[in-house]
Design a protein around this motif. Structure first.
Motif, short mmCIF file in Angstrom:
data_model
loop_
_atom_site.label_atom_id
_atom_site.label_comp_id
_atom_site.label_asym_id
_atom_site.label_seq_id
_atom_site.Cartn_x
_atom_site.Cartn_y
_atom_site.Cartn_z
N VAL A 169 0.01 9.09 39.69
CA VAL A 169 -0.43 8.96 38.29
C VAL A 169 -1.31 10.16 37.95
O VAL A 169 -2.28 10.44 38.67
N ILE A 170 -0.96 10.86 36.88
CA ILE A 170 -1.72 12.04 36.48
C ILE A 170 -2.20 11.85 35.04
O ILE A 170 -1.39 11.60 34.14
N ALA A 171 -3.50 11.95 34.83
CA ALA A 171 -4.08 11.92 33.49
C ALA A 171 -4.47 13.34 33.10
O ALA A 171 -5.09 14.05 33.89
N VAL A 172 -4.09 13.76 31.91
CA VAL A 172 -4.41 15.10 31.43
C VAL A 172 -5.46 14.98 30.33
O VAL A 172 -5.22 14.33 29.31
N GLY A 173 -6.61 15.60 30.51
CA GLY A 173 -7.63 15.53 29.46
C GLY A 173 -9.00 15.94 29.93
O GLY A 173 -9.57 15.31 30.82
N GLU A 174 -9.52 17.03 29.35
CA GLU A 174 -10.87 17.46 29.70
C GLU A 174 -11.91 16.49 29.22
O GLU A 174 -13.02 16.42 29.78
N GLU A 175 -11.56 15.69 28.18
CA GLU A 175 -12.52 14.69 27.69
C GLU A 175 -12.79 13.63 28.76
O GLU A 175 -13.87 13.04 28.79
N ILE A 176 -11.81 13.40 29.65
CA ILE A 176 -12.03 12.45 30.76
C ILE A 176 -12.89 13.11 31.83
O ILE A 176 -13.82 12.51 32.37
N THR B 280 -16.61 12.27 28.40
CA THR B 280 -16.74 11.97 26.97
C THR B 280 -16.10 10.64 26.64
O THR B 280 -16.60 9.88 25.81
N VAL B 281 -14.97 10.35 27.29
CA VAL B 281 -14.30 9.07 27.09
C VAL B 281 -14.02 8.44 28.45
O VAL B 281 -13.92 9.13 29.46
N GLU B 282 -13.94 7.12 28.45
CA GLU B 282 -13.56 6.41 29.66
C GLU B 282 -12.06 6.18 29.64
O GLU B 282 -11.45 6.02 28.58
N ASP B 283 -11.45 6.17 30.82
CA ASP B 283 -10.00 6.05 30.90
C ASP B 283 -9.60 4.85 31.75
O ASP B 283 -9.50 4.95 32.98
N PRO B 284 -9.36 3.69 31.10
CA PRO B 284 -8.93 2.51 31.86
C PRO B 284 -7.43 2.53 32.17
O PRO B 284 -6.93 1.67 32.90
N MET B 285 -6.70 3.50 31.61
CA MET B 285 -5.25 3.50 31.73
C MET B 285 -4.78 3.75 33.16
O MET B 285 -3.73 3.26 33.58
N ARG B 286 -5.57 4.50 33.93
CA ARG B 286 -5.15 4.79 35.31
C ARG B 286 -5.07 3.52 36.14
O ARG B 286 -4.09 3.28 36.85
N SER B 287 -6.12 2.69 36.07
CA SER B 287 -6.13 1.48 36.89
C SER B 287 -5.08 0.48 36.39
O SER B 287 -4.44 -0.20 37.19
N ILE B 288 -4.88 0.43 35.07
CA ILE B 288 -3.87 -0.50 34.53
C ILE B 288 -2.48 -0.07 34.96
O ILE B 288 -1.66 -0.90 35.38
N LEU B 289 -2.19 1.23 34.89
CA LEU B 289 -0.88 1.73 35.29
C LEU B 289 -0.65 1.51 36.78
O LEU B 289 0.46 1.15 37.20
N ILE C 109 2.79 10.71 34.00
CA ILE C 109 1.76 11.59 33.46
C ILE C 109 1.52 11.22 31.99
O ILE C 109 2.46 10.93 31.25
N TYR C 110 0.27 11.19 31.59
CA TYR C 110 -0.06 10.87 30.20
C TYR C 110 -1.23 11.73 29.75
O TYR C 110 -1.97 12.30 30.55
N GLY C 111 -1.40 11.81 28.42
CA GLY C 111 -2.43 12.67 27.85
C GLY C 111 -1.88 14.08 27.65
O GLY C 111 -0.95 14.51 28.32
N GLY C 112 -2.44 14.80 26.69
CA GLY C 112 -2.02 16.19 26.48
C GLY C 112 -0.64 16.33 25.87
O GLY C 112 0.01 17.35 26.04
N ILE D 201 7.91 11.04 34.49
CA ILE D 201 7.95 10.33 33.21
C ILE D 201 6.69 10.69 32.43
O ILE D 201 5.56 10.50 32.90
N ILE D 202 6.90 11.24 31.22
CA ILE D 202 5.79 11.58 30.33
C ILE D 202 5.59 10.42 29.36
O ILE D 202 6.47 10.09 28.57
N LEU D 203 4.43 9.79 29.45
CA LEU D 203 4.10 8.67 28.57
C LEU D 203 3.39 9.19 27.33
O LEU D 203 2.57 10.12 27.40
N ASN D 204 3.69 8.58 26.17
CA ASN D 204 3.05 8.99 24.92
C ASN D 204 1.77 8.22 24.63
O ASN D 204 1.03 8.55 23.70
N ALA D 205 1.50 7.18 25.40
CA ALA D 205 0.39 6.27 25.12
C ALA D 205 -0.96 6.99 25.11
O ALA D 205 -1.22 7.86 25.94
#
Length: 510
Positions: free
Chosen positions: A268-275, A279-288, A328-331, A404-408
Motif C-alpha cells: 500500500v502506497i500513500a502519496v502526499g507531503e501533507e501526510i 498536516t492531515v491524518e491518513d486512516p485510509m492505510r489501515s482501512i485498506l 496506490i492512492y493520493g496525488g 491499481i491507482i485508487l481515486n479515493a
C-alpha cells in the motif's frame, strides 16, 4: 501475397493501420540490414505466429518493390529465407512443440534449435554466425516490453544486436483479428481456453472462458479469441506456492517469511507531503490493509512518499516486483503536485498518453469545467492502462498491470471503491480471492522478557502463522496476536503457548 490481400480486403480500419505500421517497421529493418544479418525468434505462441506471417508479407513486399518479377514466383508466397531461432525447453507444451516444427516445415524456415537457456544459447549462436537484428513478437504489457521501442538495442550484459518489435503497440484483440482475418493456423491450445502460454508448470486455461461453473479437470473452455477483455489474457498464468517446510527446515526460520511467501501479498502506497508533514491524518492505510486481509491477502509493505515523480517511480518499481499487487492512492488530479500516474508510468518505462475513454469520463463528470489543465488528468501510462468501470463509480479505477491507482480521497470514497472492486473481482477475476484471515489475541500481565523465548519457540512450531505482540501502554498488558488462514492452527498455537505457563497467565480478547 495472401496475407497482404486478406488485410486489404477486410473492413477493419484499425487492423489495416496496425498492419501497415508493422510492415513499415519490417521493411525499414530489411532496408537497414541484409537478410543474412537478421533473424526471427519464433516460439509457436500467438504473438510470434502473427510476427511470422507479418515478416512473410513484409519480406515479400520488400522484395517485390526491388524486383517486380519477384511477385510472379509462387514460391515467394510460402518460403521465408530468414534465419529462425527456436529456444526449445523441456517444460514447453507438446502442442507448442509440434506446431513449431510443423510451421517450420510448411514455410521452409531455416530453423536453429537451441536447448540451453536463452542468454547462453544466444551467445553461442551469435558467436557461430553473427546476427545484427532480431525480430521479436513483444507487445506492450508483456513483462519484457518495459522500456522497449520498435527499434531497441539489446540490454547491457547481452550480446550486441538490435531488437525489432513490429507488433509492440498491438493489443490482444489486434492479434486475434489478424489471425482470424488472414485464416492462418495457430497452436491448438488456444482453442482449448489457453490465452497466454508459458510452461506446463505455470499455465492453465483461462477461467474466464470456462463453459461450466465447476472446477473439474474436465471443464470445457471457449477458444482464446472469445475472451472479451484482452487485458485479462494472462489470467491463465498460475501462481505457484511453496510447500510447507519440514520441521528440520523450520529451525531458525522466521514465520513471517514463510507466511508472506505462501500467500498473495500486497503493498500500500500513500502519496502526499501533507501526510508526511502531519498536516492531515491518513486512516485510509489501515482501512485498506484490513480490507485486503478480509479477502485473504497479506499486506507486506506500507509506505508514505512525497509528491514527486521520481519518488513515486522508485517506490512503485520496487514494490511491483516484490508483491503480487500494489495499491496506490493520493496525488491523482489536475494539480501540479498530482504526479502519481506519471510516476507509475516511469516505473514501467512507458510514456504518458491521452486515454480517450478516461477523457470522456472526465468530461461527463465535470462538463465545461474540463479545462486544458484538468484534461491533463486524462493522460495515463501508455499501453499498460486498464480502466475498471463500475456503475457506482463516477470515474473508473485505473489498473496498470499489477498496480491499481485508487481515486479515493477519504474513507467514504475508499469504502465505495473497494466494494466496486470486490464486485469486479468476482465477475472478472481481477484479483484472486481466498479465505479471510483468522485473528486471535491473548493478553497477559507477564513481562516481555518472560514470554519472549517461549513465544519464539511457538513461532518456529507454527511457521504458517504470523505471531506478534504489542503493548498499548508501558504499564499495561502485553497483547499477543495470532493471524493465519486456519482457525484450528491458531487455536493449536494458543494452546501450545498456554502450556508453557501457569493456568490463567493468558486471557483471550474478543
Amino acid at each position: 501475397m495472401e496475407i497482404d490481400r486478406a488485410i486489404k480486403e477486410c473492413d477493419d480500419k484499425r487492423l489495416k493501420t496496425k498492419y501497415n505500421n508493422a510492415i513499415y517497421v519490417i521493411q525499414r529493418a530489411l532496408a537497414l540490414y541484409s537478410v543474412e544479418e537478421v533473424a526471427l525468434s519464433f516460439n509457436g505462441g500467438k504473438d510470434s505466429t502473427v510476427l511470422l506471417h507479418l515478416l512473410r508479407a513484409g519480406y515479400y513486399l520488400h522484395m517485390a518493390g526491388k524486383n517486380q518479377s519477384f511477385g510472379n514466383h509462387g514460391d515467394g508466397e510460402t518460403t521465408l529465407p530468414i534465419r529462425t531461432i527456436y529456444f526449445e525447453s523441456p517444460t514447453v507444451f507438446p502442442e507448442i512443440n509440434s506446431f513449431t516444427y510443423e510451421t517450420a516445415s510448411i514455410f521452409r524456415l531455416q530453423m536453429d534449435i537451441v536447448r540451453s537457456d536463452f542468454k547462453s544459447g544466444l551467445e553461442a549462436l551469435l558467436k557461430a554466425k553473427p546476427i545484427r537484428a532480431f525480430f521479436l513478437g513483444v507487445r506492450i504489457g508483456d513483462p519484457t516490453a518495459v522500456g522497449q521501442e520498435q527499434f531497441s538495442p539489446s540490454s547491457p550484459g547481452w550480446p550486441p544486436f538490435m531488437r525489432v518489435n513490429p507488433i509492440l503497440d498491438w493489443s490482444y484483440r489486434d492479434v486475434w483479428e489478424f489471425l482470424l482475418t488472414c485464416k492462418v493456423s495457430y497452436c491448438s491450445l488456444y482453442d482449448q481456453g489457453y490465452t497466454s502460454i508459458g510452461s506446463i508448470h505455470n499455465t492453465v486455461p483461462n477461467a474466464l472462458l470456462s463453459l461450466s461453473k465447476s472446477t473439474s479437470s474436465e471443464d470445457k473452455f471457449k477458444p482464446a479469441y472469445m475472451l472479451s477483455d484482452g487485458r485479462l489474457e494472462r489470467a491463465g498464468r498460475a501462481k505457484s506456492f511453496i510447500s510447507q517446510p519440514s520441521s528440520a527446515a523450520v529451525k531458525g526460520f522466521k514465520n513471517e517469511d514463510y507466511f508472506m511467501k505462501s500467500m498473495f501479498t500486497a503493498s500500500v502506497i500513500a502519496v502526499g507531503e501533507e501526510i508526511l508533514f502531519g498536516t492531515v491524518e491518513d486512516p485510509m492505510r489501515s482501512i485498506l490493509s484490513r480490507k485486503l486481509h478480509s479477502i485473504g491477502w497479506a499486506v507486506s509493505h506500507v509506505a508514505v512518499i512525497r509528491n514527486d515523480i521520481d519518488s513515486v517511480a522508485d517506490e512503485v518499481e520496487r514494490q511491483k516486483s516484490m508483491t503480487d499487487m500494489v495499491f496506490i492512492y493520493g496525488g491523482f488530479g489536475p494539480l501540479p503536485s498530482d504526479v502519481t500516474a506519471a510516476g507509475v508510468a516511469k516505473a514501467f518505462g512507458v510514456r504518458m498518453a491521452l486515454e480517450k475513454e478516461f477523457e470522456e469520463c472526465l468530461q461527463n463528470l465535470i462538463g465545461e469545467k474540463c479545462t486544458v489543465e484538468r484534461n491533463e488528468m486524462a493522460k495515463l501510462p501508455e499501453g499498460i492502462t486498464e480502466l475498471l468501470h463500475h456503475e457506482n463509480l463516477s470515474l473508473p479505477l485505473i489498473k496498470c498491470q499489477n498496480v491499481i491507482i485508487l481515486n479515493a480521497t477519504n474513507v467514504k470514497e475508499l469504502e465505495q471503491e473497494w466494494d466496486c472492486l470486490i464486485e469486479l473481482m468476482r465477475s472478472c477475476g481481477y484479483l484472486q480471492m481466498t479465505g479471510p484471515f483468522v485473528s486471535k489475541r491473548l493478553a497477559t500481565m507477564l513481562s516481555d522478557v518472560e514470554i519472549a523465548e517461549p513465544l519464539s519457540e511457538i513461532c518456529m512450531e507454527f511457521p504458517d502463522l504470523v505471531i506478534g505482540g504489542y503493548r498499548e501502554s508501558r504499564s499495561g498488558p502485553v497483547v499477543v496476536t495470532f493471524k493465519g488462514k486456519d482457525k484450528a492452527r491458531s487455536s493449536a498455537a494458543i494452546a501450545a503457548l498456554r502450556k508453557k505457563f501457569h493456568h490463567g497467565a493468558f486471557s483471550e480478547i474478543d
